[in-house]
Design a protein around this motif. Structure first.
Motif, mmCIF file in Angstrom:
data_model
loop_
_atom_site.group_PDB
_atom_site.id
_atom_site.type_symbol
_atom_site.label_atom_id
_atom_site.label_comp_id
_atom_site.label_asym_id
_atom_site.label_seq_id
_atom_site.Cartn_x
_atom_site.Cartn_y
_atom_site.Cartn_z
ATOM 1 N N ASP A 254 83.350 58.552 37.874
ATOM 2 C CA ASP A 254 84.016 59.640 37.140
ATOM 3 C C ASP A 254 83.446 60.995 37.551
ATOM 4 O OD1 ASP A 254 85.578 57.837 35.829
ATOM 5 O OD2 ASP A 254 84.422 57.842 33.973
ATOM 6 N N PHE A 255 82.117 61.077 37.665
ATOM 7 C CA PHE A 255 81.488 62.344 38.049
ATOM 8 C C PHE A 255 81.907 62.742 39.464
ATOM 9 C CE2 PHE A 255 77.993 64.788 39.968
ATOM 10 C CZ PHE A 255 77.894 65.829 39.060
ATOM 11 N N LEU A 256 81.922 61.789 40.377
ATOM 12 C CA LEU A 256 82.292 62.085 41.767
ATOM 13 C C LEU A 256 83.746 62.541 41.866
ATOM 14 C CD1 LEU A 256 80.534 59.066 43.541
ATOM 15 C CD2 LEU A 256 79.756 61.442 43.426
ATOM 16 N N GLU A 257 84.620 61.901 41.094
ATOM 17 C CA GLU A 257 86.038 62.294 41.107
ATOM 18 C C GLU A 257 86.231 63.709 40.560
ATOM 19 O OE1 GLU A 257 88.373 59.427 39.054
ATOM 20 O OE2 GLU A 257 87.879 57.787 40.436
ATOM 21 N N VAL A 258 85.521 64.015 39.473
ATOM 22 C CA VAL A 258 85.631 65.356 38.887
ATOM 23 C C VAL A 258 85.105 66.402 39.867
ATOM 24 C CG1 VAL A 258 84.763 66.871 37.068
ATOM 25 C CG2 VAL A 258 85.583 64.597 36.487
ATOM 26 N N CYS A 259 83.997 66.113 40.533
ATOM 27 C CA CYS A 259 83.434 67.047 41.519
ATOM 28 C C CYS A 259 84.400 67.266 42.676
ATOM 29 C CB CYS A 259 82.104 66.531 42.044
ATOM 30 S SG CYS A 259 80.734 66.743 40.893
ATOM 31 N N LEU A 367 84.451 65.308 30.584
ATOM 32 C CA LEU A 367 83.303 64.537 31.041
ATOM 33 C C LEU A 367 82.065 64.878 30.222
ATOM 34 C CD1 LEU A 367 81.961 62.619 33.103
ATOM 35 C CD2 LEU A 367 81.553 64.620 34.554
ATOM 36 N N GLY A 368 81.835 66.165 29.992
ATOM 37 C CA GLY A 368 80.697 66.590 29.187
ATOM 38 C C GLY A 368 80.767 66.047 27.768
ATOM 39 N N ALA A 369 81.963 66.070 27.183
ATOM 40 C CA ALA A 369 82.142 65.553 25.820
ATOM 41 C C ALA A 369 81.859 64.050 25.767
ATOM 42 C CB ALA A 369 83.558 65.848 25.338
ATOM 43 N N ASN A 370 82.308 63.319 26.780
ATOM 44 C CA ASN A 370 82.058 61.869 26.819
ATOM 45 C C ASN A 370 80.560 61.577 26.961
ATOM 46 O OD1 ASN A 370 84.786 61.330 26.608
ATOM 47 N ND2 ASN A 370 85.107 61.154 28.805
#
Length: 377
Positions: A254-259, A367-370
């Motif tokens: 998820d982090f890589l996709e958002v980046c 992402l931050g909220a999750n």
């Protein structure tokens, strides 16, 4: 005696049944009332807890936004030091280049594109990693308030924050800049200074650079954010756990996709900024006149401007030599955001625009909220 009871029960059977029902109903009503009160108390408790968690999360988000604005300035300054174009510009101005004019312009070409690409990646990674990092801290701190303990001390918070910031703005940034420069050289060696480029050609160049860089990085973004095995080298057990948690998030899909999405959006901002210089400005004024240290950024003459049926300039038909685009790109990437959020919103410089875009990125906020939700329970 028993026969009398049976006789009494037989004669008053209906009354006994009705009485039993009434008594049972009374008990049931009291039980239901007690359960209702317990349910209401539970609902109120959950509501208050959700409200407190929401308020704490919103406070964490404000802190994150302030940290992003504050640290972006220092990050941009570091990028400008790595890709120092001022010495080349000074040499070009003084005519003391001893016949190396073309070599100087070729070097300026590499530095300008590498600086711009590094700003895109570095700002995107800074915003994304800070969003994760501060929400992990926020989650841990909220658990402390529920348990009336202080496991996450000020010292732990400071060390945890500095580990990320010092690496991302130091060794991590230098490593990223080196990789980007190498890939910019590979892509730009086929483009001469006299080559005329339309806006979609410039977009294609940045796409080629991004593709080449991503292939080199191979989705290993954490190398620029945290030092390897950092979570095994700290003395405090809680600090090690927080760093390990951070590493897990930074390595997740998820982090890589958002980046990746954030970086794509940032490159779109770059193209939008460059597009402004593909049209003759009003009254013939150069949009970079405030940056006189740059070489001439004059655009194509009116013969280059092809109008569509509505009488508007068709930007997709205009081409500019690469030599004219280099100083434009260099000037756009030489402007440093201020620590004042209001100034950055009204500013048109590239770094500010990218920072604001990433700060408002809803995928990053989600992402931050999750992350906060996971670590606050």
């Amino acid at each position: 005696m028993l026969s009398k009871l049976k006789s009494f029960a037989s004669r008053h059977k209906k009354k006994i049944i009705v009485g039993g029902v009434i008594v049972a109903a009374g008990f049931a009503l009291r039980y239901a009332q007690r359960k209702l009160v317990e349910y209401q108390e539970k609902q109120v408790k959950e509501f208050l807890e959700k409200t407190r968690r929401l308020q704490h999360f919103e406070s964490t988000e404000k802190t994150t936004d302030q940290a992003i604005i504050s640290l972006t300035t220092g990050l941009c300054e570091s990028v400008l030091k790595i890709f120092d174009t001022e010495s080349i510009l000074n040499e070009l101005r003084t005519n003391n280049h001893n016949g190396k004019k073309i070599e100087l312009w070729d070097e300026l070409k590499i530095l300008a594109f590498a600086k711009c690409t590094t700003l895109v990646y570095a700002i995107s990674l800074l915003v994304a990693s800070l969003r994760v990092q501060l929400n992990i801290i926020g989650g841990y701190l909220y658990k402390d308030t529920l348990q009336s303990t202080e496991k996450i001390t000020k010292d732990i918070q400071t060390i945890y924050s500095l580990v990320l910031i010092q690496h991302l703005m130091g060794t991590g940034l230098n490593t990223l800049a080196k990789i980007i420069r190498e890939n910019v050289i590979k892509v730009m060696k086929t483009h001469s200074l006299k080559e005329k480029l339309m806006l979609n050609d410039v977009e294609q160049i940045f796409w080629s650079i991004q593709t080449s860089v991503d292939k080199d990085i191979n989705k290993n973004l954490v190398q620029f954010i945290l030092p390897a095995e950092v979570h095994h080298n700290q003395q405090d057990e809680i600090l090690n756990k927080m760093l390990a948690d951070s590493m897990d998030v930074f390595e997740c899909g998820d982090f890589l996709e958002v980046c990746e999405s954030s970086i794509n959006n940032a490159f779109a901002v770059v193209i939008d900024k460059i597009a402004d210089f593909y049209v003759e400005p009003e009254n013939g004024k150069n949009k970079l006149n405030d940056h006189e240290q740059e070489p001439s950024t004059s655009r194509g003459t009116s013969e280059n401007l092809i109008l569509n049926n509505n009488g508007h300039v068709n930007i997709n038909t205009i081409s500019l030599p690469l030599a004219k685009l280099i100083p434009i790109l260099n000037a756009l990437t030489s402007q440093i955001p201020t620590t004042n959020a209001a100034d950055n919103k009204s500013s048109k410089n590239l770094a500010s625009s990218i920072t604001i875009l990433q700060s408002l990125n809803q995928h990053l906020k989600t992402l931050g909220a999750n992350v906060y939700e996971v670590y606050s329970h």
